[in-house]
Scaffold this active site. Structure first.
Site, short mmCIF file in Angstrom:
data_model
loop_
_atom_site.label_atom_id
_atom_site.label_comp_id
_atom_site.label_asym_id
_atom_site.label_seq_id
_atom_site.Cartn_x
_atom_site.Cartn_y
_atom_site.Cartn_z
N ASP A 154 -3.52 11.35 13.60
CA ASP A 154 -3.55 10.32 12.56
C ASP A 154 -4.89 9.56 12.56
O ASP A 154 -5.27 8.99 13.57
CB ASP A 154 -2.40 9.35 12.87
CG ASP A 154 -2.26 8.20 11.89
OD1 ASP A 154 -2.95 8.20 10.86
OD2 ASP A 154 -1.43 7.30 12.17
N HIS B 13 6.01 3.80 15.21
CA HIS B 13 5.42 3.72 13.87
C HIS B 13 6.15 2.62 13.12
O HIS B 13 7.05 1.98 13.67
CB HIS B 13 5.55 5.09 13.19
CG HIS B 13 4.84 5.19 11.87
ND1 HIS B 13 3.60 4.67 11.66
CD2 HIS B 13 5.21 5.77 10.69
CE1 HIS B 13 3.23 4.92 10.41
NE2 HIS B 13 4.19 5.58 9.80
N ALA C 102 10.96 -1.27 2.46
CA ALA C 102 12.38 -1.01 2.73
C ALA C 102 12.55 -0.21 4.01
O ALA C 102 13.45 -0.47 4.79
CB ALA C 102 13.00 -0.26 1.55
N HIS D 282 -0.15 2.05 12.27
CA HIS D 282 -1.07 3.11 12.70
C HIS D 282 -1.95 2.67 13.87
O HIS D 282 -2.34 1.51 13.97
CB HIS D 282 -1.95 3.53 11.52
CG HIS D 282 -1.18 4.09 10.38
ND1 HIS D 282 -0.84 5.41 10.28
CD2 HIS D 282 -0.66 3.49 9.27
CE1 HIS D 282 -0.15 5.61 9.17
NE2 HIS D 282 -0.03 4.46 8.54
N VAL E 65 2.19 -6.28 10.72
CA VAL E 65 1.30 -5.47 11.56
C VAL E 65 1.31 -4.06 11.01
O VAL E 65 2.25 -3.65 10.33
CB VAL E 65 1.74 -5.43 13.04
CG1 VAL E 65 1.63 -6.80 13.68
CG2 VAL E 65 3.15 -4.86 13.18
N ASP F 160 3.90 10.17 -12.58
CA ASP F 160 4.81 9.41 -11.73
C ASP F 160 4.45 9.59 -10.25
O ASP F 160 4.26 8.62 -9.54
CB ASP F 160 6.25 9.84 -11.97
CG ASP F 160 6.66 9.61 -13.42
OD1 ASP F 160 6.16 8.64 -14.02
OD2 ASP F 160 7.47 10.40 -13.94
#
Lengths: 555, 555
Positions: free
Chosen positions: A195, A141, A232, A368, A365, A50
């Site tokens: 990142d 973000h 969501a 990052h 969009v 899962d």
């Protein structure tokens, strides 16, 4: 102890050489802090799994040092492992308002809410621990309320960007706190972790507000219902959809469990703003003419059980496509999901809907930073040392090269792996050993009870199925009392392969006879002879290799 | 019979609502011709399947009418089903020189070469059958020697473009025969079937020669070895790599079975031109300094058994990465392969290679027409009727819309499904029933012996494994003689789940006892009771649903 010899240990337990499962430990003297606690969705060869969470053996071994989990934002790959980790390591969890709002919902589902200490922080807050302090810095973000984290220690500052982009026109009006990054950079930053997700993309990531303009254009001309599928958690996206809807006299209904949860949380906490009567229940959509309805749903990745997928298959209890519907898929395919999404798009078109997706219009969009934004971050922070995070090796490598091109000496840039212990002092950076790390598989209620052997078996079974051979043998005489019976699943149609199965049975009988003649009563030997005989025969006849499972019943 | 009532039947048996498996039958009076005979690679839910071919029941039923298979080009999705189809339907196969060269290699491997009639044709050739004639028209595509096909019947001309693009600067100097399409268009074309693969992309597909310029740039600065992975069949790509290599004093070695096969065929037939001494054996690569070596390999899609994938894993017998190698992946990911390719790229970077791929440089162009090229084709051919082919529903739908935008009445455009019978007369176009069609699975030596039940079982096994329950029972008394024994594979680690398995055994014992007490000797009932008992218990304890296979041995 001299300051010069003091070190910060950085130990990533996830998020390196992979997308997801982000979790990094920072250790200084008697304090360990953990940044993020994410899950990863299984690769296609992790059959039946899962979710995947990080192995936190190291943290459990050093339980007493761990002062808290500090969250950068509320995406699953940063918070999804919390319910599993907190069961083994009950420490305070720090996060911004929305982040904790979403974490609360998650902990409630796992019955953990009352036993966990959640500490709400704001950007600019500084949490003081024994030997270090932790500062939160506003970022942009694809989810609201994201922060970067700066760890202040006596030997220097370490900054972890979390996931970020630079959005000069964000929906909530709050631009990433570039000034604070610059200020820290001016004072001197020992190390940056940043990142790497979009390091392969040149230029800038577009502002979230550009998507709003596309919605505005689409909504102003659409004649029928509009369905929008998106993540969501992208509350700013939801806000823009709702704003466009309200402007064009459309009511908004929300479908999909995670979407409903997030909207509830975001409304409660004040992250969504609209006139109360704009939101209607899914049950009410048919009370309004099509041109007055917008439905926001989950399923932008084509997930088979999601609302949009069900709608596309006429399998949703309350929503079905009517010709003239316009469906907007406001997301990019996450690698691996392309075919699932395509299936949904095909189904929607077949049902008579128009479908707009990323390759046709600017309806999404990224969250990052692209290359130019990464360069901005490096230019502001000017770290002494740099370690790329959040990416596969290709991304880390290219982010490292970007840092070197911007002037960092090659030796001051380090590419690491999960579990590595990275030691940073005022003037050194090096790997020094490693700790246990890896994937822990969650399958149903089991956490970590499915390992490589079980997965290997599932893979084998998935390819050519199984052939079970059962025989009952009298212990004393080694003579066969019943069987052999051969039962296959996932191998061949038995009805069309009677000859094959008959012949296979003959082979088993021969083996049994030989063994009886030779007086072999060692069942392991007998089983292995049955396996060998069948394997060779079946491969010759079918070029397949089913799992062969000989079972001997002894009486 | 009046001409007005005469009809051409068009029956696609593959290539509609899917990418691949292209096969379309055209029937007029007593003639059937077949265009292409392709395979499809399995979807991820077709566990263990090697390839998928079209169901040709309709053609077999009408064997005597089938005059031949006419190939547009030698890609697997257009010729890959030939060995299987020809075994059931031995008809002449028509194709251009290179197409038949590649088909020959394929038939040789299947031991079919001597029994099949291969008829070589050239663009502009017309093959006359009883009631129709078949004309070949030069096109451009990502493989040399591609053609479109025009079918001339007394009631009109039907054109099938095959896969195509418009390349004004092709490597072989031969531009798609636009004049012939225009000429036919001027005379009047009854119906057009055209490639829909790239209909979602605006603009034009770049010329193959642009890739040569990129190679030229890269080769002129590269210091170490260069490895290029591309599709074996893209001979123009190979030519450009070899030309760039020769220009920069590099020898070329070729690795990967399909690549070696194609290079052999292309050399024999004169489709590759270079100085003989440019080509060296893979065994000889170490005799040359790195800056004088280019290796062309298969594996541009990350296929796990391919040359590039093995090289990236240090698993290739003759080639391993040395730091300083430059690897060019000259291909786009086919949807579904993104993760496999990413894995290979990561491994190559880790081994110290530089890797260039599509998102970083223009090292690939598509072989399919984008929107403007499609419009050109429609403008030249000006068909009365149009049917989009080669694409998923989304592509067909958008291609249909493109045709309508260009002036075709909506009723003159038809979107169909595999197996549909499309009847075209001089002034009508309609669906009229359907024939058997679908996927035939090839798994090992088996063709069609794996069906939905077997696949469903494989899927089930892949998710949660299997639990086999064996018990030996005395027929008369229904009393248990041996067992029950429980053996699981792919379900849980038995060692860590002893309690679970013990408890499961107890449940089986209870069921057996109840049945003995009640005197139940109907094994089907007994098995179903065992299954039910275990299913409920295991789901409650693990939230998993292994396949449960009860086996009763009767003595």
């Amino acid at each position: 102890m001299k300051r010069e010899k003091e070190k910060i240990k950085i130990i990533p337990l996830g998020g390196i050489n992979e997308i997801g499962k982000n979790l990094t430990a920072f250790e200084y003297k008697e304090d360990i802090i953990v940044i993020d606690c994410g899950l990863k969705f299984p690769d296609e060869d992790m059959f039946g799994i899962d979710i995947v969470i990080p192995d936190i053996s190291y943290l459990i071994k050093n339980k007493d040092k761990v002062k808290g989990i500090f969250l950068t934002h509320a995406h699953e790959d940063h918070i999804g492992a919390l319910p599993y980790v907190l069961k083994q390591l009950n420490v305070p969890v720090y996060g911004t308002k929305l982040t904790l709002g979403i974490v609360e919902t998650k902990l409630k589902e796992h019955g953990l809410l009352s036993s966990v200490e959640l500490i709400r922080i704001n950007p600019k807050d500084i949490i003081k621990l024994d030997s270090m302090s932790v500062e939160f810095i506003k970022t942009n973000h694809s989810i609201a309320d994201s922060v970067a984290i700066a760890i202040h220690t006596p030997i220097g500052v370490v900054i972890h960007t979390g996931d970020f982009k630079v959005d000069y026109t964000p929906i909530d009006g709050e631009i990433i706190d570039l000034a604070r990054f610059a200020e820290l950079g001016k004072k001197g930053v020992l190390m940056l972790l940043a990142d790497s997700t979009n390091v392969e993309r040149p230029g800038y990531t577009m502002s979230e507000s550009t998507v709003g303009k596309t919605f505005e254009n689409i909504f102003s001309t659409a004649k029928g219902r509009i369905l929008v599928a998106t993540f969501a958690s992208n509350i700013h996206r939801l806000q823009q959809i709702i704003t466009a809807a309200a402007k064009h006299n459309r009511k908004v209904a929300v479908s999909g469990r995670s979407m409903e949860n997030i909207v509830t949380v975001a409304l409660e906490l004040g992250y969504l703003e609209f006139e109360k009567e704009t939101l209607i229940s899914v049950d009410a959509i048919n009370k309004y003419p099509p041109e007055n309805v917008v439905i926001i749903t989950t399923g932008s990745q084509g997930e088979p059980m999601s609302a949009l997928s069900r709608i596309s298959n006429n399998d949703h209890k309350k929503i079905s496509i009517i010709p003239g519907d316009l469906v907007i898929i406001s997301a990019s395919p996450i690698p691996g999901n392309e075919k699932l999404i395509s299936k949904v798009i095909n189904q929607l078109f077949k049902k008579g809907a128009e479908v707009i997706y990323e390759s046709l219009a600017d309806v999404h969009v990224s969250g990052h930073a692209c290359q130019e934004e990464l360069k901005l971050m490096h230019a502001l922070v000017k770290p002494k040392y740099f370690m790329p995070v959040h990416g596969e090796y290709r991304h880390l490598k290219q982010h490292a090269e970007l840092a070197i091109k911007m002037g960092l000496p090659q030796n001051n840039v380090i590419i690491v792996d999960n579990g590595d212990i990275i030691e940073v002092s005022k003037d050194t950076l090096r790997k020094n050993g490693s700790v246990t790390s890896g994937n822990v598989f969650v399958d149903g209620l089991g956490v970590g009870d499915v390992g490589n052997i079980v997965l290997r078996d599932r893979k084998h079974l998935s390819q050519d199925g199984i052939l079970t051979v059962v025989v009952t043998i009298e212990k004393e005489s080694s003579s066969v009392i019943a069987g052999p019976d051969l039962i296959s699943r996932g191998f061949v149609y038995v009805r069309e392969s009677e000859d094959l199965m008959e012949q296979a049975k003959e082979i088993v009988k021969q083996v049994l006879k030989e063994c009886e003649d030779k007086g072999i009563t060692d069942w392991a030997t007998l089983k292995s002879k049955i396996k060998d005989g069948l394997r060779v025969y079946l491969y010759e006849k079918t070029k397949r290799k089913p799992m062969i499972l000989p079972i001997i019943m002894e009486i």
